[in-house]
Write an enzyme that holds these catalytic residues in place. Sequence first.
Site, PDB file in Angstrom:
ATOM      1  N   HIS A  64      -7.925  -2.948  -3.965  1.00 23.57           N
ATOM      2  CA  HIS A  64      -8.541  -4.259  -3.741  1.00 23.57           C
ATOM      3  C   HIS A  64      -9.517  -4.238  -2.573  1.00 23.57           C
ATOM      4  O   HIS A  64     -10.382  -5.101  -2.470  1.00 23.57           O
ATOM      5  CB  HIS A  64      -7.479  -5.359  -3.580  1.00 23.57           C
ATOM      6  CG  HIS A  64      -6.704  -5.353  -2.309  1.00 23.57           C
ATOM      7  ND1 HIS A  64      -5.451  -4.781  -2.191  1.00 23.57           N
ATOM      8  CD2 HIS A  64      -6.974  -5.873  -1.098  1.00 23.57           C
ATOM      9  CE1 HIS A  64      -4.994  -4.959  -0.968  1.00 23.57           C
ATOM     10  NE2 HIS A  64      -5.907  -5.619  -0.277  1.00 23.57           N
ATOM     11  N   ASP A 121      -2.392   0.455  -6.156  1.00 26.92           N
ATOM     12  CA  ASP A 121      -3.398  -0.240  -5.359  1.00 26.92           C
ATOM     13  C   ASP A 121      -4.068   0.735  -4.389  1.00 26.92           C
ATOM     14  O   ASP A 121      -3.836   0.706  -3.184  1.00 26.92           O
ATOM     15  CB  ASP A 121      -2.754  -1.403  -4.598  1.00 26.92           C
ATOM     16  CG  ASP A 121      -3.783  -2.387  -4.069  1.00 26.92           C
ATOM     17  OD1 ASP A 121      -4.979  -2.058  -4.097  1.00 26.92           O
ATOM     18  OD2 ASP A 121      -3.393  -3.483  -3.628  1.00 26.92           O
ATOM     19  N   SER A 165      -4.494  -4.097   4.933  1.00 22.99           N
ATOM     20  CA  SER A 165      -4.612  -3.542   3.584  1.00 22.99           C
ATOM     21  C   SER A 165      -5.288  -2.181   3.647  1.00 22.99           C
ATOM     22  O   SER A 165      -6.368  -2.032   4.216  1.00 22.99           O
ATOM     23  CB  SER A 165      -5.434  -4.481   2.699  1.00 22.99           C
ATOM     24  OG  SER A 165      -4.746  -5.669   2.450  1.00 22.99           O
TER      25      SER A 165
END
Length: 716
Positions: free
Chosen positions: A86, A222, A651
């Site tokens: 992402h 991810d 992240s």
Amino acid sequence: MKKFIVSLIAAITLLPATVKADEGMWFLMFIERLNHRDMQKMGLQLTAEEIYSINHHSLKDAIVQFNGGCTAELISKDGLVLTNHHCGYDAIAELSTAEKNHLKNGFWAKNRTEELKPSSLFVRFFVRMDDCSKRILAVVNDKMTEAEREKAINAEIAKIEKENNEGGKYTVSVRSFFQGNEFYYFVYQDYKDVRLVGTPPESLGKFGGDTDNWEWPRHTADFSMFRIYADANGNPAEYSPNNVPLKPKHHLPVNLGGVKENDFAMILGYPGRTNRWMPAGGIEQNVKFAYPAWVEGSKTGMDQMKKYMVQSDALNLIYASKFAGVANYWKNRQGMIDALTKFQTAKAKAAQEAKFDKWANKPENKEKYGNVVATINNYYKLTNEKSRHDNYLQQLFRTSAFGTISRSLGRQLEAYAKADATKRAQMAPGILEMVDEMYKELYLPAEKDILAAQLKLYASKSTGYAIAPSVDKLAKENNGDFTKYVNALFDLSIFTSKDRIRAFLDLPSETMLANDPLNVLSNDLLTHFNSKSDEIAKAQNDFGAAYRKLVQGLRESKIGEIKYPDANSTLRLTYGKVRSLPADKRNDATINNYTTLAGQVKKYKKGDLEFDLPTKVLEMNAKKEFGRYADKDGSLHVCFLTDNDITGGNSGSPVLNGKGELIGLAFDGNIEAMAGDVIFDKKLQRTINVDIRYVLWVIENFSGAKHIVDEMTIVK
């Protein structure tokens, strides 16, 4: 160097020695003094110097801020970078077309020449930091207004940045901590030639979609991979075919041993923003006014985008990145509402402030701190309805391509119209390029629906604070329905047609621009959003000073328990352990701290946008083709849990074992602890991580890109 060491010693003597092992986002320069002993007890085998050194290579040299909003890490001697899927989403979407849809189908460069360069992508290396609190605070005093204080601080910041950037070689950032009571400067080096190496297909990289976002158990690949390029001497350089892969000072070894309950886990990254000193009134404002408007405005924009995204791959690519960003915070803000309400966080903060207020009004403290709590509460009382109003309007700006057009393309056209012929000739190519880029990311029928829906929501729901005059007038004239108005707006405005914009460049007119209906609407919305009454302006000024004194007083009185500064996109370290949640029947794992490929396959729904899987994954799972990445129990682990303290910006952060070896990739928190940006819950707060073995299995076994894995330093 001597000056740096003296200031370091002075700074650490001001910080407390007693900390919680699993809570905190810590400066690397204080690790030796504050955390190293605790970390060793938990399993750390590195010295503080091996984590952070300004003279020798250390862990910090393998960690980068990725494109300003995420974290990434170097995992090979040739500049290979690992981050979340992402985090790379924008770049992957930009590099995709309907014919070569890398977002949907995945992509792996077979060699360096096949690696793809997006238009704009950079990574930022952290070089060093130092304390400049005394210097900054010496130029301000309590008699200054907040505006005067900010001006004096900014002037001193400019001097510090110039003194340390070595003629532009480095980017220097001075940041405020503890609500303006301390200041540190950070020296960075940016690399702008960053290319896509590989990404799994979206069905793996975004498996579970919005349904699983912020949820556990989780099953998603991810991750995405990039490479940093430099000139022949290893220095930052603009893109060139002659650039070579960067040889980093340090890269992370990759450990295939897996994890188990209570294993030490350390995360380095760039957490974006926490507000753990936030007053009770601020929490109450968010829960009851700001966040509900944010959630509703986000959902309104998402619903309109989704109508068109499902129609074709081409339309999906246009809005995929924007939709993902809006959806992420939509669910986050709803989770925060639920968590902050459930745990009565505002009530707990109010009790702390009541205790502080008693201390503040003792004779020896009253002059400085006596009115702090009352001033803060007055500010929130005055701005509750404005916060609701502003959040409805912010979501219009976030989801509509034309909401802020007057401040972007509008300003360019205005400057163009005022310029002479020579200047116009210089400006025109840049404006046309800006227009082309803008139109790649919009579809006019969708934009009409988004703007009309957001105007209707704003006009009908923001009732406690006066809305923008033009919107108020239009709502009354059209009975709250903005469809016809927006259709007419798009027909008449030069901004909604590339041909009309080109015609304007041929024959510019300030009058035409000033009367353009979309430009007028955007100007009115932005002007109203940025305006405030004299009463609110004064309250805001008083609040700034009071909030700073609240944090200072809470630390001074020992009533405040937070021992580390709020996150603000500076490099931090958090440490804890692999830690399960209570047993969950949705998870097939023997202990609820990991998930498996078998569990992912159980979620599979053929043709579903969120839970479809490639046929090859189903076949490989059935045959248990996991190769060297299988766990000792025979399964392939997909994700695992730790109790590290992270937030947005983390992240893509590396999860490291006690030897500084890569064991996973952080990508999310759990919905049960969504209040974590305001208060850390040591019982519930978890970080959700992709197991590095699953990452490598997807690259080597599923995708057939073993040459990428061969670059890495593998530890078995």
